[in-house]
Design an enzyme around this catalytic site. Structure first.
Site, mmCIF file in Angstrom:
data_model
loop_
_atom_site.group_PDB
_atom_site.id
_atom_site.type_symbol
_atom_site.label_atom_id
_atom_site.label_comp_id
_atom_site.label_asym_id
_atom_site.label_seq_id
_atom_site.Cartn_x
_atom_site.Cartn_y
_atom_site.Cartn_z
ATOM 1 N N ARG A 232 3.391 42.205 47.725
ATOM 2 C CA ARG A 232 3.240 40.758 47.792
ATOM 3 C C ARG A 232 4.634 40.147 47.726
ATOM 4 O O ARG A 232 5.511 40.665 47.022
ATOM 5 C CB ARG A 232 2.394 40.227 46.623
ATOM 6 N N GLU A 261 4.779 32.735 51.830
ATOM 7 C CA GLU A 261 4.496 32.970 53.250
ATOM 8 C C GLU A 261 3.424 32.027 53.786
ATOM 9 O O GLU A 261 3.410 31.698 54.965
ATOM 10 C CB GLU A 261 4.115 34.436 53.510
ATOM 11 N N HIS A 299 2.570 39.779 57.186
ATOM 12 C CA HIS A 299 1.434 40.345 56.440
ATOM 13 C C HIS A 299 0.486 41.084 57.391
ATOM 14 O O HIS A 299 -0.672 40.701 57.590
ATOM 15 C CB HIS A 299 0.692 39.244 55.679
HETATM 16 P P1 NAD Z 1 -3.662 50.254 43.430
HETATM 17 O O1 NAD Z 1 -4.381 49.389 42.488
HETATM 18 O O2 NAD Z 1 -4.311 51.513 43.898
HETATM 19 O O3 NAD Z 1 -2.223 50.657 42.821
HETATM 20 C C1 NAD Z 1 -1.391 49.754 42.153
HETATM 21 C C2 NAD Z 1 -0.534 50.550 41.180
HETATM 22 O O4 NAD Z 1 0.418 49.650 40.593
HETATM 23 C C3 NAD Z 1 -1.352 51.135 40.008
HETATM 24 O O5 NAD Z 1 -1.081 52.522 39.888
HETATM 25 C C4 NAD Z 1 -0.864 50.356 38.774
HETATM 26 O O6 NAD Z 1 -0.852 51.117 37.589
HETATM 27 C C5 NAD Z 1 0.546 49.992 39.211
HETATM 28 N N1 NAD Z 1 1.100 48.849 38.471
HETATM 29 C C6 NAD Z 1 0.474 47.693 38.113
HETATM 30 N N2 NAD Z 1 1.334 46.876 37.456
HETATM 31 C C7 NAD Z 1 2.521 47.542 37.392
HETATM 32 C C8 NAD Z 1 3.793 47.241 36.851
HETATM 33 N N3 NAD Z 1 4.019 46.094 36.226
HETATM 34 N N4 NAD Z 1 4.784 48.154 36.987
HETATM 35 C C9 NAD Z 1 4.562 49.332 37.622
HETATM 36 N N5 NAD Z 1 3.366 49.685 38.150
HETATM 37 C C10 NAD Z 1 2.369 48.805 38.047
HETATM 38 O O7 NAD Z 1 -3.286 49.330 44.671
HETATM 39 P P2 NAD Z 1 -2.917 49.771 46.162
HETATM 40 O O8 NAD Z 1 -4.171 49.942 46.958
HETATM 41 O O9 NAD Z 1 -1.947 50.892 46.121
HETATM 42 O O10 NAD Z 1 -2.230 48.421 46.690
HETATM 43 C C11 NAD Z 1 -1.042 47.913 46.085
HETATM 44 C C12 NAD Z 1 -0.805 46.492 46.544
HETATM 45 O O11 NAD Z 1 -0.477 46.479 47.926
HETATM 46 C C13 NAD Z 1 -2.034 45.557 46.466
HETATM 47 O O12 NAD Z 1 -2.209 45.018 45.180
HETATM 48 C C14 NAD Z 1 -1.710 44.485 47.476
HETATM 49 O O13 NAD Z 1 -1.015 43.439 46.854
HETATM 50 C C15 NAD Z 1 -0.773 45.203 48.465
HETATM 51 N N6 NAD Z 1 -1.396 45.386 49.793
HETATM 52 C C16 NAD Z 1 -0.776 44.820 50.859
HETATM 53 C C17 NAD Z 1 -1.309 44.982 52.132
HETATM 54 C C18 NAD Z 1 -0.615 44.390 53.338
HETATM 55 O O14 NAD Z 1 -1.239 44.240 54.382
HETATM 56 N N7 NAD Z 1 0.657 44.078 53.254
HETATM 57 C C19 NAD Z 1 -2.491 45.709 52.313
HETATM 58 C C20 NAD Z 1 -3.100 46.294 51.193
HETATM 59 C C21 NAD Z 1 -2.538 46.111 49.936
#
Ligand code: NAD
Length: 331
Positions: A232, A261, A299
């Site tokens: 994000r 954005e 995005h």
């Molecule tokens: P997920 O929930 O599987 O993994 C997130 C990880 O981040 C977890 O392991 C959690 O423990 C860790 N985490 C949380 N807070 C933290 C911190 N302060 N410090 C370190 N680690 C921390 O999520 P995911 O499926 O891997 O997706 C991650 C992010 O990617 C989503 O939340 C979303 O914002 C973003 N995303 C973007 C797109 C895009 O099109 N650009 C698409 C899908 C997801």
């Protein structure tokens, strides 16, 4: 009669959703959700959003009968869950529709900047076939630092191994099994910044990850490294990104997300005052857009045919589960 309203929906998605939810009263709105378009869901008990739909107090106020919100995304930072919780409204997401989809895109961005693909392509289109100055950077043997080892972060590590990269990671919840199976080490965030040639961000946006990349952290980051952000925009302080580029701390950046954005896209149905408050951010994001070392996309990391179908399938399942009184994927 109960009603489900979908915001920011494409034409082909309507018939797909109708086939998945045949006995439902579905209404489709091509517009994103904002304080004005929210009126379309005035009598809806279920609302379905995309990641671009900003669900704030003002739009929620217009949805008097709301009981359930489901977002067609993994991230849910665009939804004011505090307000919904007070109203007893449940919220679901689509947790893992595209681990590989986003991870593959990380490498699309990384290779674009490390091998200067966009610059080379743009020159060639102008019939300029000189490219000897577009010197690139090998990935093999380099260290990738993965911040957040959830579904996407682990998929990135898996792909990085195929490139012959060494992986290190930081997460507040360490996954020892994955670390053993995929062969990477957990280290502190500070050490990750100091040792990584490529830093890639895969954390959700929340209070703990706000401006995780900031003026202080760029002082620790290895000079000449690459930064990839598909998480994000607000996980990075735009001012720090620009500072890092100015001081050549970053050799390049691949950004699928930017701070503010929604303002840049002109989607936020926002009052002028808020627009003015955020204009500095917009200006700085504009400076990122104009830097040749930076590849910015709007995005789009989630956006493949296969992922789109998985998102709709999970969304329909979320709605069916809620209607059966057994909601799933609650956040
Ligand atoms: P997920 O929930 O599987 O993994 C997130 C990880 O981040 C977890 O392991 C959690 O423990 C860790 N985490 C949380 N807070 C933290 C911190 N302060 N410090 C370190 N680690 C921390 O999520 P995911 O499926 O891997 O997706 C991650 C992010 O990617 C989503 O939340 C979303 O914002 C973003 N995303 C973007 C797109 C895009 O099109 N650009 C698409 C899908 C997801």
């Amino acid at each position: 009669m109960n009603k489900t309203v979908f915001f920011e929906i494409k034409e082909w998605e309507k018939s797909y959703l109708r086939s998945k939810l045949p006995n439902f009263n579905l209404q489709f709105c091509s517009q994103s959700l904002n304080e004005i378009s929210a009126g379309n869901a005035g009598d809806a008990d279920v609302v379905c959003l995309s990641a671009r739909c900003v669900m704030n107090e003002k739009s929620i106020e217009k949805m008097k009968k709301l009981r359930y919100v489901t977002t067609r995304s993994t991230g849910y930072d665009h939804i004011d869950r505090g307000v919904l919780k007070k109203m007893g409204v449940l919220v679901s997401n689509v947790p893992n529709y595209g681990d590989n989809t986003v991870a593959e895109y990380v490498f699309a961005l990384l290779l674009s900047v490390s091998r200067r693909v966009c610059e080379a392509e743009s020159r060639t289109r102008k019939r300029d076939f000189y490219s000897r100055d577009l010197v690139g950077y090998d990935l093999k043997g380099k260290t990738i630092g993965v911040v957040g080892t959830g579904n996407i972060g682990l998929s990135v590590i898996n792909i990085a191994k195929g490139f012959g990269m060494k992986a290190v990671a930081y997460d507040i919840n360490e996954n020892k099994e994955a670390s053993h199976d995929l062969g990477f080490d957990y280290i502190s965030l500070e050490d990750l910044f100091k040792s990584s040639d490529v830093i890639t961000l895969h954390v959700p946006y929340n209070r703990s990850t706000h401006h995780l990349i900031n003026m202080k952290s760029i002082r620790l980051i290895k000079r000449g490294s690459f930064l990839i952000n598909t998480s994000r925009g607000k996980v990075c302080d735009t001012t720090a990104l620009l500072g890092g580029l100015k001081e050549d701390i970053f050799a390049g950046m691949g950004l699928d997300v930017l701070e503010e954005e929604e303002f840049i896209r002109g989607e936020k149905g926002s009052p002028v005052s808020r627009f003015l408050r955020d204009r500095k951010m917009i200006f700085e994001s504009g400076a990122l857009l104009n830097d040749k070392r930076v590849v910015v996309t709007a995005h789009n990391a989630y956006n493949t045919k296969e992922a789109a179908l998985r998102i709709l399938d999970s969304t329909a399942d979320n709605i069916l589960a809620f209607k059966r009184g057994n909601p799933v994927n609650l956040v």
